[in-house]
Design a protein around this motif. Sequence first.
Motif, PDB file in Angstrom:
ATOM      1  N   ILE A  90       0.842  -1.206   0.000  1.00 26.50           N
ATOM      2  CA  ILE A  90       0.000   0.000   0.000  1.00 26.50           C
ATOM      3  C   ILE A  90       0.875   1.254   0.000  1.00 26.50           C
ATOM      4  CG2 ILE A  90      -1.685   1.322   1.331  1.00 26.50           C
ATOM      5  CD1 ILE A  90      -2.815  -1.331   2.337  1.00 26.50           C
ATOM      6  N   SER A  91       1.905   1.258   0.825  1.00 21.36           N
ATOM      7  CA  SER A  91       2.821   2.399   0.880  1.00 21.36           C
ATOM      8  C   SER A  91       3.492   2.629  -0.467  1.00 21.36           C
ATOM      9  CB  SER A  91       3.871   2.169   1.967  1.00 21.36           C
ATOM     10  OG  SER A  91       4.805   3.226   1.998  1.00 21.36           O
ATOM     11  N   LEU A  92       3.889   1.554  -1.134  1.00 25.17           N
ATOM     12  CA  LEU A  92       4.555   1.674  -2.430  1.00 25.17           C
ATOM     13  C   LEU A  92       3.621   2.240  -3.497  1.00 25.17           C
ATOM     14  CD1 LEU A  92       7.020   1.106  -4.234  1.00 25.17           C
ATOM     15  CD2 LEU A  92       6.116  -1.203  -4.581  1.00 25.17           C
ATOM     16  N   ILE A  93       2.387   1.747  -3.546  1.00 24.41           N
ATOM     17  CA  ILE A  93       1.431   2.224  -4.558  1.00 24.41           C
ATOM     18  C   ILE A  93       1.152   3.715  -4.376  1.00 24.41           C
ATOM     19  CG2 ILE A  93      -0.943   2.023  -5.360  1.00 24.41           C
ATOM     20  CD1 ILE A  93      -0.795  -0.973  -4.696  1.00 24.41           C
ATOM     21  N   ILE A  94       0.912   4.134  -3.130  1.00 25.14           N
ATOM     22  CA  ILE A  94       0.658   5.553  -2.869  1.00 25.14           C
ATOM     23  C   ILE A  94       1.895   6.378  -3.202  1.00 25.14           C
ATOM     24  CG2 ILE A  94       0.087   7.244  -1.088  1.00 25.14           C
ATOM     25  CD1 ILE A  94      -1.493   5.066   0.350  1.00 25.14           C
ATOM     26  N   ALA A  95       3.075   5.854  -2.859  1.00 19.37           N
ATOM     27  CA  ALA A  95       4.318   6.594  -3.093  1.00 19.37           C
ATOM     28  C   ALA A  95       4.597   6.782  -4.582  1.00 19.37           C
ATOM     29  CB  ALA A  95       5.489   5.867  -2.430  1.00 19.37           C
ATOM     30  N   ILE A  96       4.257   5.815  -5.413  1.00 20.93           N
ATOM     31  CA  ILE A  96       4.498   5.944  -6.861  1.00 20.93           C
ATOM     32  C   ILE A  96       3.735   7.133  -7.422  1.00 20.93           C
ATOM     33  CG2 ILE A  96       4.043   4.865  -9.093  1.00 20.93           C
ATOM     34  CD1 ILE A  96       4.747   2.183  -7.835  1.00 20.93           C
TER      35      ILE A  96
ATOM     36  N   SER B 180       7.532  15.121  -8.855  1.00 23.76           N
ATOM     37  CA  SER B 180       8.645  15.241  -9.801  1.00 23.76           C
ATOM     38  C   SER B 180       8.238  15.719 -11.189  1.00 23.76           C
ATOM     39  CB  SER B 180       9.359  13.891  -9.937  1.00 23.76           C
ATOM     40  OG  SER B 180       8.462  12.907 -10.436  1.00 23.76           O
ATOM     41  N   ARG B 181       6.954  15.597 -11.560  1.00 23.03           N
ATOM     42  CA  ARG B 181       6.560  15.896 -12.931  1.00 23.03           C
ATOM     43  C   ARG B 181       5.470  16.969 -13.055  1.00 23.03           C
ATOM     44  NH1 ARG B 181      10.752  13.983 -14.434  1.00 23.03           N
ATOM     45  NH2 ARG B 181      10.999  12.145 -15.775  1.00 23.03           N
ATOM     46  N   LEU B 182       4.591  17.091 -12.084  1.00 18.02           N
ATOM     47  CA  LEU B 182       3.457  18.003 -12.213  1.00 18.02           C
ATOM     48  C   LEU B 182       3.747  19.327 -11.518  1.00 18.02           C
ATOM     49  CD1 LEU B 182       0.533  15.488 -11.523  1.00 18.02           C
ATOM     50  CD2 LEU B 182       1.631  16.049 -13.709  1.00 18.02           C
ATOM     51  N   GLU B 183       3.168  20.384 -12.057  1.00 16.87           N
ATOM     52  CA  GLU B 183       3.311  21.720 -11.484  1.00 16.87           C
ATOM     53  C   GLU B 183       1.983  22.145 -10.870  1.00 16.87           C
ATOM     54  OE1 GLU B 183       5.946  23.557 -11.250  1.00 16.87           O
ATOM     55  OE2 GLU B 183       7.363  22.377 -12.468  1.00 16.87           O
ATOM     56  N   TYR B 184       1.994  22.464  -9.575  1.00 16.53           N
ATOM     57  CA  TYR B 184       0.793  22.959  -8.909  1.00 16.53           C
ATOM     58  C   TYR B 184       1.219  23.735  -7.666  1.00 16.53           C
ATOM     59  CZ  TYR B 184       1.650  18.569  -6.404  1.00 16.53           C
ATOM     60  OH  TYR B 184       2.227  17.525  -5.727  1.00 16.53           O
ATOM     61  N   LYS B 185       0.324  24.578  -7.189  1.00 14.57           N
ATOM     62  CA  LYS B 185       0.636  25.436  -6.050  1.00 14.57           C
ATOM     63  C   LYS B 185       0.846  24.605  -4.777  1.00 14.57           C
ATOM     64  CE  LYS B 185      -1.734  29.613  -7.628  1.00 14.57           C
ATOM     65  NZ  LYS B 185      -2.780  30.629  -7.321  1.00 14.57           N
TER      66      LYS B 185
ATOM     67  N   SER C 297       9.495   6.883   1.330  1.00 12.06           N
ATOM     68  CA  SER C 297       9.170   6.305   0.024  1.00 12.06           C
ATOM     69  C   SER C 297       8.942   7.401  -1.005  1.00 12.06           C
ATOM     70  CB  SER C 297       7.927   5.420   0.145  1.00 12.06           C
ATOM     71  OG  SER C 297       8.124   4.381   1.081  1.00 12.06           O
ATOM     72  N   LEU C 298       8.211   8.449  -0.629  1.00 18.49           N
ATOM     73  CA  LEU C 298       7.981   9.578  -1.530  1.00 18.49           C
ATOM     74  C   LEU C 298       9.289  10.277  -1.884  1.00 18.49           C
ATOM     75  CD1 LEU C 298       4.788  11.094   0.143  1.00 18.49           C
ATOM     76  CD2 LEU C 298       4.902  10.109  -2.145  1.00 18.49           C
ATOM     77  N   TYR C 299      10.120  10.462  -0.895  1.00 14.28           N
ATOM     78  CA  TYR C 299      11.389  11.168  -1.106  1.00 14.28           C
ATOM     79  C   TYR C 299      12.314  10.377  -2.039  1.00 14.28           C
ATOM     80  CZ  TYR C 299      15.733  13.596   0.038  1.00 14.28           C
ATOM     81  OH  TYR C 299      16.908  14.301  -0.038  1.00 14.28           O
TER      82      TYR C 299
ATOM     83  N   GLY D 122      10.676  10.098  -5.623  1.00 14.61           N
ATOM     84  CA  GLY D 122      10.657  11.402  -6.279  1.00 14.61           C
ATOM     85  C   GLY D 122      12.012  11.760  -6.850  1.00 14.61           C
ATOM     86  N   ASN D 123      13.072  11.529  -6.076  1.00 22.23           N
ATOM     87  CA  ASN D 123      14.428  11.814  -6.569  1.00 22.23           C
ATOM     88  C   ASN D 123      14.793  10.913  -7.740  1.00 22.23           C
ATOM     89  OD1 ASN D 123      14.830  13.826  -4.703  1.00 22.23           O
ATOM     90  ND2 ASN D 123      15.800  12.474  -3.198  1.00 22.23           N
TER      91      ASN D 123
END
Length: 323
Positions: A125-131, A138-143, A199-201, A204-205
């Motif tokens: 579950i952690s991996l799926i959310i982290a992906i 890393s790819r989308l631009e938002y505030k 996982s996100l960190y 993302g890198n």
Amino acid sequence: MVRKKNIAKKIGFYILVLMLVVFVAYPFAWMLSISFRYDTDAFEKGIIPERPTLRQYGELLGLVKSIREELSQEEQQMMELIKDLPPEQQEAFLAEITAQRKKETFPFLRFFKNSLFLAGISALISLIIAIFGAYSFSRLEYKGRGVVQRSVLVVYLFGGTILAVPLYQIFVKLGLFGSGTRAYIALIIIYVVQTLPVSLYMLGNYFRTIPYSIEEAAIIDGCSRLQTIFKVVVPLSLPAIITVYIYAFMIGWNEFLFVSIFARPYPEYYTLPIGLNELFNSAHAIWGKMMAASVMTALPVIIMFTIMEKYLTGGLTVGGVKE
């Protein structure tokens, strides 16, 4: 003169490395050695057992009857002796035997399955959310993207002991307490929260190292954003994804504090850390079984590293495109 100094430095360096390896590996070697001994031989001198045996592993896996089970005939004989006693004394005797059996029984396979289920599900579950989260960072631009990305690591400013009581109160109010299944749902949520920031960190890198031109080519060919993630980003990020999964799995596999709080009233739902703790605090010094259980507890992580080593050491994006 310079050459002699270099040789001396090399020798000193190798000696230091050897000492460090021995210092780190010796406890594991001793644990493995005791696991192949009888309990009466646990503290004999020497790293190599004089009477090696697989009995401890056989008992843990249910292939060999434990000594306590082998003495059941003796207990039957004792029952014959007390059959003439008053019913109250017979019940007290039976209660004592039952309590003693519970103290000495170690259902390793059940604890192993519980740990495997809890760690595996929470890591997935952690991996799926982290992906998905790491891809958005890393790819989308938002505030507020930068603020959110940095703030997810704030959870590591607070130790588990500080969060234990508030989390317990929260899950009790949410109704995630009162049964083993509910306790497991609470534990899965806790493990996901614990592992998700790193996982996100990490992902993302890694996603940032993938050339965006590969994704653009997939989008031009007709892939949607979701298809691009699963057909391009995920295959190219296997080393990082596997590393994140192993990290999240190890957190759930070795965690003791929260499982001892939420699963303590439900012995059927004990995991290996709390089960091993019960075994180490048992009335009898069954050192051989303790060490065998410790060795088998370390095996899943070792096997995972061995099987997935090629993914951990390789970079699949190398040479994927020429900029």
